[in-house]
Design an enzyme around this catalytic site. Structure first.
Site, PDB file in Angstrom:
ATOM      1  N   GLU A  31       0.853  -1.200   0.000  1.00  0.00           N
ATOM      2  CA  GLU A  31       0.000   0.000   0.000  1.00  0.00           C
ATOM      3  C   GLU A  31       0.886   1.247   0.000  1.00  0.00           C
ATOM      4  OE1 GLU A  31      -3.112  -0.223  -1.129  1.00  0.00           O
ATOM      5  OE2 GLU A  31      -3.687  -1.524   0.529  1.00  0.00           O
ATOM      6  N   HIS A  32       0.500   2.219  -0.807  1.00  0.00           N
ATOM      7  CA  HIS A  32       1.265   3.462  -0.976  1.00  0.00           C
ATOM      8  C   HIS A  32       2.689   3.186  -1.465  1.00  0.00           C
ATOM      9  CE1 HIS A  32      -1.797   6.195   0.588  1.00  0.00           C
ATOM     10  NE2 HIS A  32      -2.148   5.172   1.358  1.00  0.00           N
ATOM     11  N   THR A  33       2.851   2.070  -2.119  1.00  0.00           N
ATOM     12  CA  THR A  33       4.164   1.748  -2.707  1.00  0.00           C
ATOM     13  C   THR A  33       4.184   2.084  -4.187  1.00  0.00           C
ATOM     14  OG1 THR A  33       3.308  -0.476  -2.882  1.00  0.00           O
ATOM     15  CG2 THR A  33       4.876  -0.092  -1.134  1.00  0.00           C
ATOM     16  N   GLY A  67     -16.388   5.125  -1.892  1.00  0.00           N
ATOM     17  CA  GLY A  67     -15.633   5.506  -0.696  1.00  0.00           C
ATOM     18  C   GLY A  67     -15.179   4.327   0.138  1.00  0.00           C
ATOM     19  N   SER A  98     -13.663   2.741  -7.091  1.00  0.00           N
ATOM     20  CA  SER A  98     -14.777   2.984  -7.996  1.00  0.00           C
ATOM     21  C   SER A  98     -14.352   3.952  -9.106  1.00  0.00           C
ATOM     22  CB  SER A  98     -15.969   3.546  -7.233  1.00  0.00           C
ATOM     23  OG  SER A  98     -15.559   4.609  -6.413  1.00  0.00           O
ATOM     24  N   SER A  99     -13.458   4.884  -8.793  1.00  0.00           N
ATOM     25  CA  SER A  99     -13.071   5.851  -9.825  1.00  0.00           C
ATOM     26  C   SER A  99     -12.239   5.193 -10.911  1.00  0.00           C
ATOM     27  CB  SER A  99     -12.364   7.062  -9.207  1.00  0.00           C
ATOM     28  OG  SER A  99     -11.227   6.665  -8.512  1.00  0.00           O
ATOM     29  N   GLU A 102      -6.952  11.189 -13.209  1.00  0.00           N
ATOM     30  CA  GLU A 102      -6.926  11.527 -11.772  1.00  0.00           C
ATOM     31  C   GLU A 102      -6.025  12.729 -11.524  1.00  0.00           C
ATOM     32  OE1 GLU A 102      -8.446   9.975  -9.154  1.00  0.00           O
ATOM     33  OE2 GLU A 102      -9.261   8.220 -10.174  1.00  0.00           O
ATOM     34  N   ASP A 127      -4.506   1.088  -9.154  1.00  0.00           N
ATOM     35  CA  ASP A 127      -5.947   0.859  -9.312  1.00  0.00           C
ATOM     36  C   ASP A 127      -6.319   0.679 -10.780  1.00  0.00           C
ATOM     37  OD1 ASP A 127      -5.660   1.486  -6.694  1.00  0.00           O
ATOM     38  OD2 ASP A 127      -6.844   3.313  -6.745  1.00  0.00           O
ATOM     39  N   TYR A 150      -3.948  12.511   0.972  1.00  0.00           N
ATOM     40  CA  TYR A 150      -3.242  11.542   0.109  1.00  0.00           C
ATOM     41  C   TYR A 150      -2.050  12.216  -0.576  1.00  0.00           C
ATOM     42  CZ  TYR A 150      -2.421   8.148  -3.638  1.00  0.00           C
ATOM     43  OH  TYR A 150      -1.842   7.236  -4.505  1.00  0.00           O
TER      44      TYR A 150
HETATM   45  C1  GLA Z   1      -5.202   4.757  -3.867  1.00  0.00           C
HETATM   46  C2  GLA Z   1      -4.404   5.181  -5.102  1.00  0.00           C
HETATM   47  C3  GLA Z   1      -3.387   4.115  -5.494  1.00  0.00           C
HETATM   48  C4  GLA Z   1      -2.534   3.694  -4.311  1.00  0.00           C
HETATM   49  C5  GLA Z   1      -3.405   3.390  -3.090  1.00  0.00           C
HETATM   50  C6  GLA Z   1      -2.585   3.121  -1.864  1.00  0.00           C
HETATM   51  O1  GLA Z   1      -6.001   3.656  -4.150  1.00  0.00           O
HETATM   52  O2  GLA Z   1      -5.275   5.421  -6.189  1.00  0.00           O
HETATM   53  O3  GLA Z   1      -2.590   4.576  -6.555  1.00  0.00           O
HETATM   54  O4  GLA Z   1      -1.559   4.649  -4.026  1.00  0.00           O
HETATM   55  O5  GLA Z   1      -4.305   4.441  -2.816  1.00  0.00           O
HETATM   56  O6  GLA Z   1      -1.849   1.959  -2.008  1.00  0.00           O
END
Ligand code: GLA
Length: 386
Positions: free
Chosen positions: A33-35, A120, A125-126, A159, A171, A221
């Site tokens: 996550e967040h990588t 959310g 979803s986006s 985005e 995503d 974010y």
């Molecule tokens: C959201 C972002 C992704 C990712 C995650 C965290 O979903 O759209 O690119 O950074 O957060 O892992």
């Protein structure tokens, strides 16, 4: 998803003719996550929930969109230089611009769509909306010449440019490339990836949605991403002979070397990212050995890091995570960007019913509403339905 739901509305709100139906899914992420925006690894898969759209060229210079769930109609001209006001329509406007930039001669069209990815919930979803329209426009106007990667990147650019979320690629990648029953390990720097059949005998993956609204637009974010970039700048300054593009390039001792040169907050965020990088690789190893106990343990470690170091959890999600731990769930963590949404849980089959019942009861007693529960079904990425 329900074809009739989209078809009946498309017929009703347009000229009675039918079009093609397309679907693109949301995603889960096992770990990592967040990588993605740090050039690291992610481990997502597409799910059986997403966006379904019926689309038909209308021979005009106008795009007319109907959002079935919101009962909202928006139109704009192909060459409009300013996007529509409605936030949902900006995603589609962005995709139109990005597909045009990729050489697709997009013309006017009518479209109606609905979604069943809980909004959310951190299930993208986006990205589902972006991929669904990228796929449809590529099919209807572009002879399917745009590659899957370019469609995913068009979603990400949407985005960045039209929504204001500086997200990574996970995503959109998952929504476009997903395959049934398979997770994908993606190296976000090289863009190489592998499919991992995921069908652990004796376990289920289940999402528990706190229903705390997760909204990345205008959320911290982007601040998290800035923190990571601040540390990369400090690394570049401290080690002038080494090239650091992202935190992917940083080793633990190098992070320690710049500790005094960055804020405590930025250091702590980067500390999480380096740990997460190691955890994804450990999970890959463990999966190859069928060692789900280690997979689960790493999920708990990720949760702790996301909560205490990256600070993207919230009270309700920490509570769900604790409940999972107390009840013997193998692994549990907040999933996605954070600030609300779901936990993803790896639960032994024989514990499943009890865990769900306890989670619902205790969460309800504390927060006054039951969480929603979704069994994860790993499914196909963006495609034409009919
Ligand atoms: C959201 C972002 C992704 C990712 C995650 C965290 O979903 O759209 O690119 O950074 O957060 O892992």
């Amino acid at each position: 998803m329900d074809i009739e739901r989209v078809r009946s509305r498309f017929i009703k709100h347009f000229d009675g003719k039918t079009g093609n139906i397309y679907m693109a899914p949301g995603r889960i992420n096992l770990i990592g996550e967040h990588t993605d925006y740090n050039g690291g690894f992610v481990f997502p898969g597409a799910v059986n929930k997403g966006i379904m759209a019926e689309v038909r060229p209308n021979g005009l210079e106008t795009i007319i969109l109907y959002a079935i769930d919101l009962k909202d109609k928006v139109e704009f001209k192909i060459n409009d230089t300013v996007g529509p006001r409605a936030s949902w329509a900006r995603y589609i406007y962005g995709i139109v611009q990005e597909m045009k930039a990729l050489g697709v001669p997009v013309k006017g069209f009518n479209a109606a769509f609905y979604g069943d990815v809980p909004l959310g919930a951190g299930m993208s979803s986006s990205a589902a909306l972006e991929s669904c329209f990228a796929y449809a426009l590529n099919d209807l106007f572009g002879d399917n010449k745009v590659s899957k990667w370019d469609m995913a990147l068009a979603g990400q650019a949407t985005e960045h440019k039209y929504v204001g979320v500086n997200c990574g690629i996970m995503d959109q990648f998952a929504s476009v490339f997903g395959e049934e029953g398979k997770l994908m390990r993606l190296d976000c720097r090289s863009r190489e990836f592998e499919y991992y059949p995921f069908n652990p005998q004796g376990y289920k993956l289940v999402l528990v949605n706190s229903k705390v609204k997760h909204e990345l637009v205008g959320s911290p974010y982007n601040d998290r991403r800035n923190s990571c970039e601040n540390v990369v700048k400090a690394l570049c300054a401290h080690f002038p002979t080494k090239k650091f593009e992202t935190l992917r390039d940083a080793e633990w001792d190098e992070l320690e070397a710049v500790k005094a040169e960055v804020s405590v907050e930025d250091y702590t965020r980067a500390h999480f990212v380096l740990g997460e990088k190691d955890r994804v690789l450990a999970v890959c190893d463990a999966l190859e050995k069928g060692d789900y106990e280690t997979v689960g343990q790493k999920m708990y470690e990720t949760h702790k890091g996301l909560s205490k170091e990256y600070e993207v959890s919230c009270e309700e999600l920490d509570f769900l995570n604790e409940l999972a731990k107390e009840n013997g769930v193998t692994g549990s963590r907040i999933m996605g960007g954070g600030f609300g949404g779901c936990t993803i849980n790896l639960v032994k089959d024989d514990l499943y019913d009890r865990f769900i019942a306890v989670a619902k009861e205790k969460f309800n007693a504390k927060y006054g509403h039951e969480p929603e529960v979704y069994d994860v079904v790993i499914s196909q990425g963006a495609h034409k339905v009919c």
